[in-house]
Design a protein around this motif. Structure first.
Motif, PDB file in Angstrom:
ATOM      1  N   ALA A 130       4.439  15.031  -2.377  1.00  0.00           N
ATOM      2  CA  ALA A 130       3.672  13.794  -2.567  1.00  0.00           C
ATOM      3  C   ALA A 130       2.181  14.068  -2.431  1.00  0.00           C
ATOM      4  O   ALA A 130       1.360  13.564  -3.226  1.00  0.00           O
ATOM      5  CB  ALA A 130       4.123  12.746  -1.554  1.00  0.00           C
TER       6      ALA A 130
ATOM      7  N   GLY B 205       9.304  11.962  -6.687  1.00  0.00           N
ATOM      8  CA  GLY B 205      10.600  11.332  -6.922  1.00  0.00           C
ATOM      9  C   GLY B 205      11.696  12.358  -7.107  1.00  0.00           C
ATOM     10  O   GLY B 205      12.813  12.194  -6.587  1.00  0.00           O
TER      11      GLY B 205
ATOM     12  N   VAL C  52       3.473  11.365 -10.809  1.00  0.00           N
ATOM     13  CA  VAL C  52       4.191  10.447  -9.917  1.00  0.00           C
ATOM     14  C   VAL C  52       5.689  10.756  -9.915  1.00  0.00           C
ATOM     15  O   VAL C  52       6.405  10.399  -8.977  1.00  0.00           O
ATOM     16  CB  VAL C  52       3.922   8.986 -10.349  1.00  0.00           C
ATOM     17  N   LEU C  53       6.176  11.447 -10.977  1.00  0.00           N
ATOM     18  CA  LEU C  53       7.588  11.825 -11.041  1.00  0.00           C
ATOM     19  C   LEU C  53       7.931  12.941 -10.051  1.00  0.00           C
ATOM     20  O   LEU C  53       9.088  13.074  -9.639  1.00  0.00           O
ATOM     21  CB  LEU C  53       7.955  12.281 -12.455  1.00  0.00           C
TER      22      LEU C  53
ATOM     23  N   LEU D 166      -1.135   4.273  -8.108  1.00  0.00           N
ATOM     24  CA  LEU D 166       0.261   4.437  -8.531  1.00  0.00           C
ATOM     25  C   LEU D 166       0.836   5.748  -8.027  1.00  0.00           C
ATOM     26  O   LEU D 166       1.956   5.791  -7.501  1.00  0.00           O
ATOM     27  CB  LEU D 166       0.357   4.370 -10.052  1.00  0.00           C
ATOM     28  N   VAL D 167       0.084   6.853  -8.168  1.00  0.00           N
ATOM     29  CA  VAL D 167       0.561   8.159  -7.709  1.00  0.00           C
ATOM     30  C   VAL D 167       0.722   8.166  -6.190  1.00  0.00           C
ATOM     31  O   VAL D 167       1.711   8.677  -5.657  1.00  0.00           O
ATOM     32  CB  VAL D 167      -0.403   9.262  -8.165  1.00  0.00           C
TER      33      VAL D 167
ATOM     34  N   SER E 267      -0.977  11.354 -15.046  1.00  0.00           N
ATOM     35  CA  SER E 267      -0.381  10.278 -14.248  1.00  0.00           C
ATOM     36  C   SER E 267       1.125  10.482 -14.062  1.00  0.00           C
ATOM     37  O   SER E 267       1.731   9.886 -13.165  1.00  0.00           O
ATOM     38  CB  SER E 267      -0.642   8.917 -14.901  1.00  0.00           C
ATOM     39  N   TRP E 268       1.701  11.341 -14.908  1.00  0.00           N
ATOM     40  CA  TRP E 268       3.130  11.590 -14.805  1.00  0.00           C
ATOM     41  C   TRP E 268       3.506  12.378 -13.544  1.00  0.00           C
ATOM     42  O   TRP E 268       4.693  12.527 -13.229  1.00  0.00           O
ATOM     43  CB  TRP E 268       3.615  12.346 -16.033  1.00  0.00           C
TER      44      TRP E 268
ATOM     45  N   LEU F 200       6.705   5.968  -1.454  1.00  0.00           N
ATOM     46  CA  LEU F 200       8.053   5.458  -1.681  1.00  0.00           C
ATOM     47  C   LEU F 200       9.070   6.599  -1.773  1.00  0.00           C
ATOM     48  O   LEU F 200      10.208   6.470  -1.317  1.00  0.00           O
ATOM     49  CB  LEU F 200       8.089   4.607  -2.947  1.00  0.00           C
ATOM     50  N   ALA F 201       8.641   7.719  -2.368  1.00  0.00           N
ATOM     51  CA  ALA F 201       9.550   8.865  -2.478  1.00  0.00           C
ATOM     52  C   ALA F 201       9.902   9.419  -1.112  1.00  0.00           C
ATOM     53  O   ALA F 201      11.066   9.774  -0.843  1.00  0.00           O
ATOM     54  CB  ALA F 201       8.917   9.947  -3.345  1.00  0.00           C
TER      55      ALA F 201
ATOM     56  N   GLY G  98       3.696   5.964  -5.285  1.00  0.00           N
ATOM     57  CA  GLY G  98       4.930   6.653  -5.671  1.00  0.00           C
ATOM     58  C   GLY G  98       5.314   7.723  -4.670  1.00  0.00           C
ATOM     59  O   GLY G  98       6.494   7.898  -4.350  1.00  0.00           O
TER      60      GLY G  98
END
Length: 399
Positions: A84, A69, A65-66, A111-112, A62-63, A118-119, A115
């Motif tokens: 993305a 970003g 998603v960073l 969430l991913v 799940s990380w 939004l990124a 994210g």
């Protein structure tokens, strides 16, 4: 002559932000090719590898998603969009490869995906802001170079050099100005500093330079001084008629004439400025001239513009004129930069340091070193002397 920025600063000044943008772009290029994609790719691979090599109960996938970003901070919009999508695909593949009891829930997938969206949006905002900032930087640079026109080497029979440094306050452009104009009565030099900063100061500087370039060609130096005083007064009247609240600007300046029929002297008019320093192999001395009121304040005196003063100047001496960025440079202990003492020490160690190009470079470096790189005002360093076969033909030092 702009004020020093004091107190806590909630955000970076515009020049600092521009510097950060340019610096980041330089760091993310190798041999002219962008490597901005490397950090997010490394993070993506690292998260995937760690996730596959840890127990099923400890899910790191799940990380990812960073990853978009990170890409949003250093990549372009399309590059961020690619990461993305890669993050979402990687998450899906990694998640479905586990037994059903270790699979993440739908909220993590959302969430991913969210994210990544939004990124991409954040990256679009960042890129647009950077483009606008760099465009404004180019506009400011073009404006400054339009006012401070390039000077040919050995222009008007003078060996000259100049350097301009923008301060670290909010406005990028200021009112420092200089020019050399050859004419019917010899060659004239004008160096000055308009009070305040921003486009209003640039307007005033441009008005003064326009008058100088025309009058210095045709008129005697005393008449040039009168025209400059009249021009800034008319400029203020024009601004008042427009309803502007910055019509009371004034300018300190030094007007120097190099008469053709008297090679051993110069004619000097000082409008509230520090008198020039004469720098030569025998040392440093301040020209023995009186200082009058700044341009724009002449109406406070019944005597008119400051008088023209003729003073001797040896062929080996260079005139050094600086603006407030040098005279007001302070160190960590709030001490002013000792310009005359520093230059005297440099010339004593090497008489060739009096050559204009080397002199302005030395003063520039000394000012930055003394102030720790934080200038209180825009800084102009101008050095000039008559060209002779022994002096050589050096041009303007680019900032």
């Amino acid at each position: 002559m702009g004020g020093r920025r004091r107190g806590p600063v909630a955000r970076l000044s515009r020049p600092a932000r521009e510097y950060d943008v340019l610096r980041r772009h330089q760091l993310l290029r190798v041999r002219g090719r962008s490597v901005a994609w490397v950090p997010p790719l490394v993070v993506l691979v690292a998260i995937t590898v760690v996730d596959f090599n840890t127990a099923g109960e400890f899910r790191m996938i799940s990380w990812v998603v960073l990853v978009p970003g990170i890409a949003a901070a250093i990549c372009g919009v399309w590059g961020t969009a690619v990461f993305a999508v890669l993050a979402l695909v990687t998450y899906f593949v990694a998640d479905t490869s586990y037994p059903s009891r270790y699979e993440s829930s739908l909220p993590d997938f959302i969430l991913v995906a969210l994210g990544g969206i939004l990124a991409v949006l954040a990256c679009a905002v960042r890129v647009r802001g950077e483009r606008h900032m760099l465009h404004m930087r180019d506009v400011a640079e073009t404006t400054r170079r339009t006012v401070l026109r390039p000077l040919p080497a050995d222009w008007g029979g003078l060996d000259h050099a100049a350097v301009y440094l923008s301060s670290d306050v909010e406005a990028r452009v200021g009112g420092d100005f200089y020019d050399v104009q050859q004419g019917l009565h010899g060659t004239r030099v004008l160096v000055g500093d308009v009070q305040g900063k921003g486009l209003g100061a640039v307007e005033a500087a441009a008005a003064l330079l326009g008058t100088f370039r025309e009058a210095a060609y045709h008129e005697a130096i005393g008449t040039v001084a009168e025209r400059l005083e009249l021009r800034i007064h008319r400029h203020g009247l024009h601004l008042t008629a427009l309803g502007r609240d910055d019509s009371d600007r004034f300018a300190t300046a030094v007007l120097i004439g190099f008469p053709e029929d008297a090679p051993g002297v110069v004619d000097v008019v000082v409008f509230g400025h520090e008198p020039p320093l004469a720098v030569g192999p025998d040392g440093v001395r301040q020209l023995p001239v009186d200082t009058g009121l700044p341009l724009g304040l002449g109406e406070l005196s019944d005597d008119g513009p400051p008088p023209v003063q003729r003073v001797p100047l040896a062929p080996t001496e260079t005139l050094l004129i600086t603006t407030d960025g040098v005279t007001e440079a302070r160190d960590a202990e709030d001490r002013f930069y000792p310009l005359a003492a520093e230059v005297a020490a440099a010339v004593a160690a090497d008489p060739l340091a009096a050559e204009p190009r080397r002199l302005v470079a030395y003063v520039r470096d000394g000012t930055l070193r003394h102030s720790g790189g934080h200038l209180a005002d825009d800084t102009t360093v101008f050095a000039v002397r008559r060209s002779t076969p022994g002096n050589g033909r050096k041009g303007r030092l680019q900032s």
